[in-house]
Write an enzyme that holds these catalytic residues in place. Sequence first.
Site: not given
Length: 627
Positions: A279, A281, A286, A337, A483
Site C-alpha cells: 500500500e 504510505k 494515524r 489514516e 512493532r
Amino acid sequence: MVLFNAVATLADFLAGEGSRLKKRAAIAEAIAAAEAEDPGGEGSGLFAQYLAGLPFAEADPRKLNAGGALLTKAMLKATGATDAALTAAYRRHGDLGAAAFELMQGVSRAASLSLGEVCAAFGAMATARTTAARAATLDGLLDRGTPAEVKYLVKLMLGDMRIGVKQSLVEEAIAVAAGAEVGAVRHAVMLEADLADATRRAFDGTLGEARMRLFHPLGFMLASPVETPEEAVERFTAKPEKVAKPKKGKKAADEAELDEGVEAAPVSAEARPVEAFLEDKYDGMRAQIHCGDLAEPGRVAIYSRNREDITESFPELEEAFAAVLPDVDGPMILDGEILAWDYKDSRALPFAVLGTRIGRKRVSNEVRTQVPAVFMAFDLLYAKGELQLEHPLRVRRNRLETIVEQMVDRVVSPFAVDEREKGRQQVMFLGEKDAGVARLMLSPSRLVESAEDIDRAYADARARANEGVMLKAADSAYLPGRRGLAWVKLKRELATLDVVITGAEYGHGRRATLLSDYTFAVRGPGGELLNVGKAYSGVTDAEILELTESLKAHTLEDRGHFRTVEPLIVLEVAFNNIMRSGRHASGFALRFPRILRLRTDKPVEEIDTLERVEEVYLSQVDRPVES
C-alpha cells in the site's frame, strides 16, 4: 482497607530492581495481599491500576486536568519550599515526584490514605467545575500524604511512574496472583480497557465473561522501517516462528516470562515466495474510528496513535460516520489514516496542510473547506460483534472491502455546516455540491511479488506525493502495540544537512541534568545563522556528556532551562521532510530531525546554507502547492 502507602513502597522497590521476574513476583505478591485485605472489593484492582500508572481505567473518558502548573502550586504549598528550591530539586531529579520527596524530608506523617480515598479524590478533580475546586481537592490529597505517597501521587497524576514497569508486566502479575491464564487477563483488558475490572474478574473467575466495548482505543499495530526493497523481500521470505509460547495455568504464569514470542532467524529469499500486501504510505495522522454502536446509535469516536480522543478536531468525519447503521453495518472499529484531501485532483495533501487542523477545539467552515479531511481505511479491527485481530490480513482485508463498499455512499458530509446552531453543528445544504462528499476511502492494496515490483511501487507512490510504501504479510494477525516483522515501511530519506548548534536545553528524566536537546541553524545569504529545527535523538550518552560540558563552557546566555551557545559544534542531521514555517527566522522547519553524527571534521564555515535548504524543500514532491 488497602493503603496507598503499599503502592508507594512497592514502587520504590521496583524502581531499584532490575530483574523482570523478581518484579513480577513482587507485584503478584502485593496484589494478592491487597485482595486478602479487601476480599471481593476494589483494593486489588485499584492497586494494579495505580501501579501501572493509570489514574482512571483506559475506557474511562475522565481526565484529572492536573497539569504541571497546578501540581507545582500544590507542591509548593505542601512542601513549604520556594520556587527556586523546587526548580533546583527538579533539575537534580528531572521528576516532580522525586523533587517533592526530597523537599518533604522533614515531614513526618502516619500513612492513612486509602486507595478508595485516592480514587474519590481523582473523581472529584475530574468533575470539578473550577480550577480552584480542583486545586482544593489536590491540596487536601497531598496534605495527607507521607513523602513517599506524595512522590508517587504526583507521578501517577502526571502519568509517568518511572519504575520500569509496563502494563503488560502488571497483567502477568495479576495472572500469577489470581491463578489465571495471562492470555485471558490480557484479552479482558483489551476488550474492556479496564485493568482494575480485569483484576476483579481474574479473582472471581469471570475473565471469560468480558465483552468488547467500543469507544476506547485499541493498541495500534506498528511497522518496522527498511532501507531497501531487497531488505523488505528478505523480511518477508523469512518464516517467523513463535517460540517460548506461554503454557496455560498458574504454574506457567509463575515460571515463564510470558513475554512476546521471539522471531526465528530468517531463511534465504528463495525459500518462500513473497506473500505481502503493498500500500502507499500516506503522510497523514494515524487514527481509529469507532462507530455503529447498538447502545449509542450515531455516536462516533476518533482516536489518535497516542490514544487521545481527537473527534472534535474532525467534525466532518464525525458527521459522516454517524450514518453507520448499527443494525445493518454493525458496530465496528476501522484503522487508517486521516488525510487532508484534494478533491479536485483526488490526492492527499502534505501533512503540513493537515497539521493546521490538529488540536483545534472548534473547526470553522473556512477550515473545513480549505483543508477537507477524509479517512483512508486500511484495516478492520472489529465488526458485527467480533474482534478481527486474530484473522489473517487477507481475511480482514476482504471483509473491510465488503464493508466499505456497502457504506461508502452513506459516509458523507458537506464542506459547510450551519454555524448558527448552538451545540451540535447542523448540516447546511446550499446546493447539490454541498449535499455531501465522500469521507471514507479504501487504501488501494495489492499483492507484491519482487524487489523490483516494490521499487516501482515506491517510485509511483512518491510521484503521487505520498511518503513511500507499506508492506504487510498477507497471513499476519493484528498485534496491538507491536512493532515486528509482519509490517514494514520503505521510506528513503532526503539528503542530510550539516548544521551548527546555536542553543541547548536540559532534558527530562535521567537527562534532566544534561543539555540533550539541541537547536541548530544553517547559514543565511549574509552569513547570519538561521535556525531550522531542534533535535534530541541520535547521540550516545557519552556524546551527550561531552556536549554538555562543551556547551556549558561556551554559553552566551543562560536562561535557566535553555542556553544560547557559541556556534561551534557541527551536526549532520537527517529528517522526514522540510516545511515552510514562521517559527524560525529561516522560514523553514525540519520535520522529525535526527542527529546522524557529530561533524568534528567540518568547520562551521562549511555548514549548509539557506539556499540548500530551499533546494531540498523544492525537490519534495509532497510539498504544499504554493501560489
